[in-house]
Design a protein around this motif. Structure first.
Motif, PDB file in Angstrom:
ATOM      1  N   HIS A  70       0.829  -1.218   0.000  1.00 38.44           N
ATOM      2  CA  HIS A  70       0.000   0.000   0.000  1.00 38.44           C
ATOM      3  C   HIS A  70       0.860   1.264   0.000  1.00 38.44           C
ATOM      4  N   LEU A  71       1.934   1.251  -0.793  1.00 37.19           N
ATOM      5  CA  LEU A  71       2.821   2.406  -0.892  1.00 37.19           C
ATOM      6  C   LEU A  71       2.293   3.391  -1.929  1.00 37.19           C
ATOM      7  N   THR A  72       2.417   4.675  -1.621  1.00 33.92           N
ATOM      8  CA  THR A  72       2.126   5.676  -2.640  1.00 33.92           C
ATOM      9  C   THR A  72       3.274   5.663  -3.639  1.00 33.92           C
ATOM     10  N   GLN A  73       3.085   6.310  -4.772  1.00 34.19           N
ATOM     11  CA  GLN A  73       4.163   6.371  -5.754  1.00 34.19           C
ATOM     12  C   GLN A  73       5.369   7.134  -5.214  1.00 34.19           C
ATOM     13  N   MET A  74       5.138   8.137  -4.404  1.00 39.59           N
ATOM     14  CA  MET A  74       6.255   8.882  -3.809  1.00 39.59           C
ATOM     15  C   MET A  74       7.014   7.996  -2.819  1.00 39.59           C
ATOM     16  N   GLN A  75       6.303   7.234  -2.011  1.00 45.73           N
ATOM     17  CA  GLN A  75       6.960   6.318  -1.076  1.00 45.73           C
ATOM     18  C   GLN A  75       7.722   5.237  -1.846  1.00 45.73           C
ATOM     19  N   ALA A  76       7.094   4.704  -2.884  1.00 44.59           N
ATOM     20  CA  ALA A  76       7.731   3.673  -3.703  1.00 44.59           C
ATOM     21  C   ALA A  76       8.993   4.215  -4.359  1.00 44.59           C
ATOM     22  N   ALA A  77       8.929   5.441  -4.848  1.00 43.03           N
ATOM     23  CA  ALA A  77      10.092   6.056  -5.491  1.00 43.03           C
ATOM     24  C   ALA A  77      11.266   6.142  -4.517  1.00 43.03           C
ATOM     25  N   ALA A  78      10.989   6.497  -3.270  1.00 48.71           N
ATOM     26  CA  ALA A  78      12.039   6.603  -2.260  1.00 48.71           C
ATOM     27  C   ALA A  78      12.657   5.235  -1.976  1.00 48.71           C
ATOM     28  N   VAL A  79      11.817   4.214  -1.877  1.00 55.91           N
ATOM     29  CA  VAL A  79      12.307   2.863  -1.595  1.00 55.91           C
ATOM     30  C   VAL A  79      13.114   2.321  -2.772  1.00 55.91           C
ATOM     31  N   LEU A  80      12.608   2.545  -3.990  1.00 58.60           N
ATOM     32  CA  LEU A  80      13.218   1.963  -5.184  1.00 58.60           C
ATOM     33  C   LEU A  80      14.409   2.756  -5.721  1.00 58.60           C
ATOM     34  N   GLY A  81      14.549   3.987  -5.283  1.00 58.08           N
ATOM     35  CA  GLY A  81      15.627   4.812  -5.818  1.00 58.08           C
ATOM     36  C   GLY A  81      15.354   5.263  -7.246  1.00 58.08           C
ATOM     37  N   LEU A  82      14.079   5.448  -7.554  1.00 58.92           N
ATOM     38  CA  LEU A  82      13.656   5.915  -8.877  1.00 58.92           C
ATOM     39  C   LEU A  82      12.889   7.222  -8.723  1.00 58.92           C
ATOM     40  N   PRO A  83      12.892   8.069  -9.740  1.00 57.96           N
ATOM     41  CA  PRO A  83      12.019   9.240  -9.700  1.00 57.96           C
ATOM     42  C   PRO A  83      10.548   8.792  -9.758  1.00 57.96           C
ATOM     43  N   GLN A  84       9.677   9.530  -9.112  1.00 60.94           N
ATOM     44  CA  GLN A  84       8.252   9.168  -9.082  1.00 60.94           C
ATOM     45  C   GLN A  84       7.656   8.984 -10.482  1.00 60.94           C
ATOM     46  N   PRO A  85       8.002   9.827 -11.475  1.00 62.57           N
ATOM     47  CA  PRO A  85       7.430   9.596 -12.807  1.00 62.57           C
ATOM     48  C   PRO A  85       7.808   8.227 -13.393  1.00 62.57           C
ATOM     49  N   LYS A  86       9.019   7.733 -13.079  1.00 65.11           N
ATOM     50  CA  LYS A  86       9.426   6.400 -13.563  1.00 65.11           C
ATOM     51  C   LYS A  86       8.588   5.311 -12.890  1.00 65.11           C
ATOM     52  N   VAL A  87       8.306   5.486 -11.600  1.00 62.21           N
ATOM     53  CA  VAL A  87       7.444   4.532 -10.891  1.00 62.21           C
ATOM     54  C   VAL A  87       6.065   4.542 -11.528  1.00 62.21           C
ATOM     55  N   SER A  88       5.549   5.719 -11.806  1.00 57.41           N
ATOM     56  CA  SER A  88       4.237   5.847 -12.450  1.00 57.41           C
ATOM     57  C   SER A  88       4.228   5.152 -13.806  1.00 57.41           C
ATOM     58  N   ASP A  89       5.259   5.395 -14.600  1.00 54.59           N
ATOM     59  CA  ASP A  89       5.353   4.749 -15.916  1.00 54.59           C
ATOM     60  C   ASP A  89       5.371   3.236 -15.780  1.00 54.59           C
ATOM     61  N   MET A  90       6.203   2.724 -14.861  1.00 58.35           N
ATOM     62  CA  MET A  90       6.308   1.275 -14.692  1.00 58.35           C
ATOM     63  C   MET A  90       4.962   0.683 -14.272  1.00 58.35           C
ATOM     64  N   MET A  91       4.254   1.374 -13.415  1.00 59.86           N
ATOM     65  CA  MET A  91       2.968   0.855 -12.944  1.00 59.86           C
ATOM     66  C   MET A  91       1.908   0.878 -14.055  1.00 59.86           C
ATOM     67  N   ARG A  92       2.160   1.660 -15.094  1.00 64.94           N
ATOM     68  CA  ARG A  92       1.252   1.698 -16.247  1.00 64.94           C
ATOM     69  C   ARG A  92       1.764   0.877 -17.419  1.00 64.94           C
ATOM     70  N   GLY A  93       2.818   0.075 -17.170  1.00 66.04           N
ATOM     71  CA  GLY A  93       3.326  -0.809 -18.210  1.00 66.04           C
ATOM     72  C   GLY A  93       4.295  -0.168 -19.168  1.00 66.04           C
ATOM     73  N   LYS A  94       4.770   1.012 -18.829  1.00 68.12           N
ATOM     74  CA  LYS A  94       5.749   1.709 -19.669  1.00 68.12           C
ATOM     75  C   LYS A  94       7.099   1.617 -18.979  1.00 68.12           C
ATOM     76  N   PHE A  95       7.900   0.625 -19.376  1.00 68.23           N
ATOM     77  CA  PHE A  95       9.159   0.393 -18.671  1.00 68.23           C
ATOM     78  C   PHE A  95      10.355   0.365 -19.604  1.00 68.23           C
ATOM     79  N   ARG A  96      10.222   0.885 -20.810  1.00 68.10           N
ATOM     80  CA  ARG A  96      11.354   0.900 -21.746  1.00 68.10           C
ATOM     81  C   ARG A  96      12.533   1.684 -21.197  1.00 68.10           C
TER      82      ARG A  96
END
Length: 106
Positions: free
Chosen positions: A41-67
C-alpha cells in the motif's frame, strides 16, 4: 468471421517487436515489483524513495511503460523490496540452438 490464431506466449514477439525477449523479461519483473508495491500500500512517492527511482518512472512502470528502466535496475528494485534474486546460467537443451532468458518467481 475472425480467424483465431494461438499466441506464442510472448505478446511482444507476436507483435514483431525487435526486442521481444527483453521486453517480456522486463514485463515480468515490472509486474512483480508492482504487485509488491500494491501489497505494501505504498504511494508512488513512497515507492520512489524505496526503489531509488524518480516518481514519474514509478508511475510509468505501474502503467506498463518500462522501456526507460533497465533489467538491472528492476533487479535492484526487487532487492530493495526485500527479494533475493538469483541468476542461473545453464546449458540449453540440444533441441534448441540458442538459449533463452526467462523469469521464474518462487
Amino acid at each position: 468471421m475472425f480467424e483465431i490464431e494461438e499466441g506464442s506466449g510472448n505478446v511482444y514477439a507476436d507483435l514483431n517487436t525487435a526486442d521481444a525477449g527483453e521486453m517480456l523479461v522486463k514485463a515480468h519483473l515490472a509486474s512483480k515489483i508492482c504487485s509488491i508495491l500494491k501489497a505494501r500500500h505504498l504511494t508512488q512517492m513512497q515507492a520512489a524513495a524505496v526503489l531509488g527511482l524518480p516518481q514519474p518512472k514509478v508511475s510509468d512502470m505501474m502503467r506498463g511503460k518500462f522501456r526507460g528502466i533497465s533489467e538491472t535496475k528492476m533487479i535492484d528494485c526487487l532487492a530493495r523490496l526485500g527479494r533475493d534474486v538469483q541468476i542461473v546460467v545453464k546449458a540449453a537443451p540440444r533441441s534448441r540452438r540458442e538459449g533463452r532468458v526467462e523469469v521464474i518467481f518462487a
